[in-house]
Design an enzyme around this catalytic site. Structure first.
Site, PDB file in Angstrom:
ATOM      1  N   LYS A   1      39.411  44.238  37.093  1.00  0.00           N
ATOM      2  CA  LYS A   1      39.960  42.918  37.378  1.00  0.00           C
ATOM      3  C   LYS A   1      41.349  42.736  36.775  1.00  0.00           C
ATOM      4  O   LYS A   1      42.095  41.856  37.203  1.00  0.00           O
ATOM      5  CB  LYS A   1      39.009  41.836  36.867  1.00  0.00           C
ATOM      6  CG  LYS A   1      37.730  41.731  37.672  1.00  0.00           C
ATOM      7  CD  LYS A   1      36.884  40.555  37.248  1.00  0.00           C
ATOM      8  CE  LYS A   1      35.652  40.437  38.133  1.00  0.00           C
ATOM      9  NZ  LYS A   1      34.830  39.265  37.802  1.00  0.00           N
TER      10      LYS A   1
ATOM     11  N   LYS B   1      35.089  46.530  49.163  1.00  0.00           N
ATOM     12  CA  LYS B   1      34.062  45.538  49.425  1.00  0.00           C
ATOM     13  C   LYS B   1      34.602  44.389  50.268  1.00  0.00           C
ATOM     14  O   LYS B   1      35.775  44.052  50.207  1.00  0.00           O
ATOM     15  CB  LYS B   1      33.516  44.972  48.100  1.00  0.00           C
ATOM     16  CG  LYS B   1      32.685  45.939  47.295  1.00  0.00           C
ATOM     17  CD  LYS B   1      32.309  45.371  45.940  1.00  0.00           C
ATOM     18  CE  LYS B   1      31.423  44.154  46.054  1.00  0.00           C
ATOM     19  NZ  LYS B   1      30.938  43.675  44.734  1.00  0.00           N
TER      20      LYS B   1
ATOM     21  N   LYS C   1      36.266  37.436  50.002  1.00  0.00           N
ATOM     22  CA  LYS C   1      36.927  36.240  50.507  1.00  0.00           C
ATOM     23  C   LYS C   1      38.422  36.276  50.235  1.00  0.00           C
ATOM     24  O   LYS C   1      39.207  35.684  50.973  1.00  0.00           O
ATOM     25  CB  LYS C   1      36.313  34.998  49.866  1.00  0.00           C
ATOM     26  CG  LYS C   1      36.928  33.706  50.367  1.00  0.00           C
ATOM     27  CD  LYS C   1      36.298  32.498  49.744  1.00  0.00           C
ATOM     28  CE  LYS C   1      36.970  31.225  50.267  1.00  0.00           C
ATOM     29  NZ  LYS C   1      36.373  30.002  49.696  1.00  0.00           N
TER      30      LYS C   1
END
Length: 373
Positions: free
Chosen positions: A148, A238, A241
């Site tokens: 991240k 993956k 959104k």
């Protein structure tokens, strides 16, 4: 039925705390007195990956719930803030949409507690106590804070690490507190969260050992029949959104014509005379087969057999579209209904908060007494 084992490396002492379930949960899979806990980030309305990867399992658990079982499902809004959300109104909207999505996929608030993580202060209180037991070395081995933060081996250096925010680095400890504050016995997660559940068990053991108690159970990682759904446009990552190409993401509230359009544009390959599962050489086709497998709760081999008579992409993609549209019809209609009933969503969260608060407060009082507070 349950199979023991895990595809990821786990410490030997934790090997009996990982369970894998094939295709669909069975009432025999979960003890009658189990406390089951799980949360999902408030990214707004759910996409197909959220649905097949997490929340449909919650629906299964509601359907199978026994009188002495506890089900607690939440919105991990504190975790979401590890990446600041300066657009406050959008963040609040995402929280509401996440609650509506949970209910839309079939989670029954009469059987399960549904709440926002931030509404239960004991999560943060236990986080602090557990952080006194968590070593920097152990946390440094966690992989998600690195991904991240866009940190990759072997380029890690002191400067790059020094820019990582404390919340992002330590949030696995808060995640452990989320689970342990309810003394959860089972946590349904995907493989990508197994490492964090290992930390949870480690901290539970550290607490029990340090204070000479057996207060915390070692929660089992319930590797339920989840599916990792990939981007329709870039099947090497993956479904998300946040993807700039929204044609690559299917949402639970997408209309049938929108789903059809996205599937028509889905990346495949040049082989048209047969469709088989081969993630290395045919990642796009494999992703679509995986989606069918997840929705129909069939093995990959069964899906391959079902599509073996097809010899063109039009028929194959039409079939994929039909399967998805039919599966999401109910959730799509329910999501639209719940978003028109904000009062009902508030009522569900209020009741869930009260239920979770009572359990968390009682447990924290016992924990505080154990540590001398």
């Amino acid at each position: 039925m349950l199979r023991h084992g895990c595809r990821v490396a786990v410490a030997k002492r934790f090997s009996s705390t990982v369970q894998r379930v094939d295709y669909k949960l069975d009432a025999r899979d979960i003890p009658n007195d189990a406390t089951i806990f799980s949360m999902i980030q408030p990214t707004g309305k759910f996409h197909l990956g959220n649905y097949l990867g997490a929340t449909r399992v919650w629906q299964d658990l509601c359907d199978l719930k026994q009188p002495d079982q506890k089900l607690l499902f939440g919105i991990a809004d504190l975790h979401a803030l590890t990446i600041p959300k300066p657009n406050v109104q959008e963040f609040r909207q995402f929280r509401n949409e996440a609650i509506a999505s949970i209910l839309a996929v079939g989670v029954d608030p009469q059987r399960a507690t549904v709440m926002h993580q931030s509404s239960i202060p004991q999560h943060s209180q236990l986080h602090w106590l557990l952080s006194t037991l968590a070593s920097m070395g152990y946390l440094n081995r966690m992989t998600q804070w690195k991904s991240k933060s866009n940190l990759k081996q072997p380029t890690l250096d002191a400067g790059a690490i020094g820019n990582v925010k404390l919340g992002l680095f330590s949030y696995p400890v808060l995640q452990a507190a989320d689970v342990l504050i309810y003394r959860a016995t089972h946590v349904p997660v995907g493989d990508d969260q197994s490492q964090h559940l290992e930390l949870t068990r480690y901290l539970a053991e550290q607490f029990n050992s340090t204070y000479k108690t057996d207060y915390f159970p070692l929660p089992k990682t319930l590797l339920a029949p989840t599916k990792k759904i990939l981007s329709l446009a870039s099947p090497d990552k993956k479904m998300s959104k946040s993807d700039t190409n929204q044609e690559s993401v299917i949402y639970v509230n997408d209309e049938p014509n929108v789903i059809a359009k996205k599937i028509r544009k889905a990346v495949t390959d040049s082989i048209m005379d047969h469709f088989n599962y081969d993630p290395v050489n045919r990642p796009g086709v494999s992703n679509l087969i995986n989606i069918i497998s997840g929705i129909q709760r069939k093995s990959i081999q069964e899906v391959e057999k079902d599509v073996s008579h097809m010899n063109n992409f039009k028929d194959f993609k039409n079939y994929v579209t039909e399967v998805i549209v039919e599966e999401l019809k109910g959730p799509r209609e329910q999501f639209a209904r719940f978003m028109k009933e904000p009062g009902y969503l508030d009522q569900v969260v209020k009741r869930g908060t009260e239920e979770a608060q009572e359990l968390a407060e009682n447990n924290y009082k016992e924990i505080a007494k154990i540590v001398g507070l």
